[in-house]
Design a protein around this motif. Sequence first.
Motif, mmCIF file in Angstrom:
data_model
loop_
_atom_site.group_PDB
_atom_site.id
_atom_site.type_symbol
_atom_site.label_atom_id
_atom_site.label_comp_id
_atom_site.label_asym_id
_atom_site.label_seq_id
_atom_site.Cartn_x
_atom_site.Cartn_y
_atom_site.Cartn_z
ATOM 1 N N THR A 185 38.980 -8.748 -4.293
ATOM 2 C CA THR A 185 37.554 -9.067 -4.368
ATOM 3 C C THR A 185 36.741 -7.791 -4.578
ATOM 4 O OG1 THR A 185 37.361 -8.934 -1.951
ATOM 5 C CG2 THR A 185 37.761 -11.104 -2.909
ATOM 6 N N LEU A 186 35.702 -7.933 -5.366
ATOM 7 C CA LEU A 186 34.733 -6.860 -5.584
ATOM 8 C C LEU A 186 33.388 -7.350 -5.068
ATOM 9 C CD1 LEU A 186 34.140 -4.053 -6.895
ATOM 10 C CD2 LEU A 186 33.510 -5.294 -8.969
ATOM 11 N N THR A 187 32.828 -6.651 -4.073
ATOM 12 C CA THR A 187 31.566 -7.094 -3.487
ATOM 13 C C THR A 187 30.557 -5.955 -3.453
ATOM 14 O OG1 THR A 187 32.327 -6.579 -1.233
ATOM 15 C CG2 THR A 187 32.683 -8.829 -2.027
ATOM 16 N N PHE A 188 29.301 -6.348 -3.474
ATOM 17 C CA PHE A 188 28.188 -5.409 -3.413
ATOM 18 C C PHE A 188 27.179 -5.937 -2.404
ATOM 19 C CE2 PHE A 188 23.917 -4.162 -4.793
ATOM 20 C CZ PHE A 188 24.056 -2.775 -4.797
ATOM 21 N N GLY A 189 26.566 -5.035 -1.638
ATOM 22 C CA GLY A 189 25.612 -5.504 -0.645
ATOM 23 C C GLY A 189 24.769 -4.391 -0.056
ATOM 24 N N ILE A 190 24.149 -4.698 1.056
ATOM 25 C CA ILE A 190 23.250 -3.757 1.712
ATOM 26 C C ILE A 190 23.661 -3.617 3.181
ATOM 27 C CG2 ILE A 190 21.566 -5.549 2.320
ATOM 28 C CD1 ILE A 190 19.377 -3.414 1.751
ATOM 29 N N THR A 191 23.555 -2.404 3.709
ATOM 30 C CA THR A 191 23.943 -2.100 5.086
ATOM 31 C C THR A 191 22.754 -1.577 5.860
ATOM 32 O OG1 THR A 191 26.222 -1.582 4.431
ATOM 33 C CG2 THR A 191 25.472 -0.734 6.567
ATOM 34 N N LEU A 192 22.590 -2.038 7.087
ATOM 35 C CA LEU A 192 21.556 -1.560 7.993
ATOM 36 C C LEU A 192 22.206 -0.858 9.171
ATOM 37 C CD1 LEU A 192 19.148 -4.649 8.070
ATOM 38 C CD2 LEU A 192 19.030 -2.641 6.589
ATOM 39 N N PHE A 193 21.762 0.388 9.452
ATOM 40 C CA PHE A 193 22.296 1.185 10.561
ATOM 41 C C PHE A 193 21.289 1.216 11.697
ATOM 42 C CE2 PHE A 193 24.503 2.871 6.875
ATOM 43 C CZ PHE A 193 25.796 3.074 7.340
ATOM 44 N N THR A 194 21.792 1.306 12.915
ATOM 45 C CA THR A 194 20.917 1.510 14.070
ATOM 46 C C THR A 194 20.475 2.969 14.095
ATOM 47 O OG1 THR A 194 22.827 1.978 15.484
ATOM 48 C CG2 THR A 194 22.008 -0.285 15.427
ATOM 49 N N ASN A 195 19.450 3.256 14.868
ATOM 50 C CA ASN A 195 18.954 4.642 14.980
ATOM 51 C C ASN A 195 19.929 5.513 15.761
ATOM 52 O OD1 ASN A 195 16.519 4.280 13.564
ATOM 53 N ND2 ASN A 195 15.591 3.304 15.356
#
Length: 260
Positions: free
Chosen positions: A250-260
């Motif tokens: 699988t090839l996937t693309f997305g967005i990541t959110l990090f905590t402070n």
Amino acid sequence: MKKNQISKLQLLAVATMMLFTAQHAFAQSASGTVRSSDKVDLKKLEDKYWGAKDEEYGVIQNRTYSKAQKFYGSLVWGTLINDPFAQAKPVGAMLGYYFSEDFGMELSYLNHDAKRNESVEELNKIDNSVNPNYNLVKNSMTASLTYTPFYAKMAFMNKAILYFDMGFTAGVGVTTYDQVTNPTLGATENFNSKTAPHFELGFMQQLFVSKNVAFRLDLKNTFYSQKVVPYQTNFNTTTGEETKSANDTTLTFGITLFTN
């Protein structure tokens, strides 16, 4: 000449000799120090240059966006790229934590909900009795370790500096798939849900927008065994069932959110 004048001359002469002696000793000392400092031990420099890594020195990497000791969540979507009989647009999520800049752990879920591809559809239109024996992947869950040894930055059109890292994932999990059978000629397909343990290897790249946001690209290979039954075999029997190795890429693309 008077006696007191002679005494003064003698004292002056003694003082002059003492001053000259002190100046001479100081000059010799200074000269010796300079000559000693000017000496270079070439053999020592050569040994240091060609020697093993010096434990006292290390590379300093200025990480503008740090991941160490941070939780993160990712939303991704993509495509199944290597199944000869199925097509899918997997959608999923990842949750993870970085112990350090290089190492972390991750839980991931991908929902494939695969359908038969155009080749199988066209074959089915021509003659339903010659359909291939195939399964359709439904979803997968994986627990992985992550290793990101590469970190870099690059210029974008001389207007901005982009920061990104590259790494690898390795994990184990469970894949759910549907056995596809057609009990009688021309009848509607039947699906029998099965599960199988899998091993997964992946490549990952993240492009940072800020300290809390990054775009993410993943290429994952999932390896497991499927139980396949002949397409025309009665759905309620396992006659002719065989085990085959499967590899879902699988090839996937997305967005990541990090905590402070």
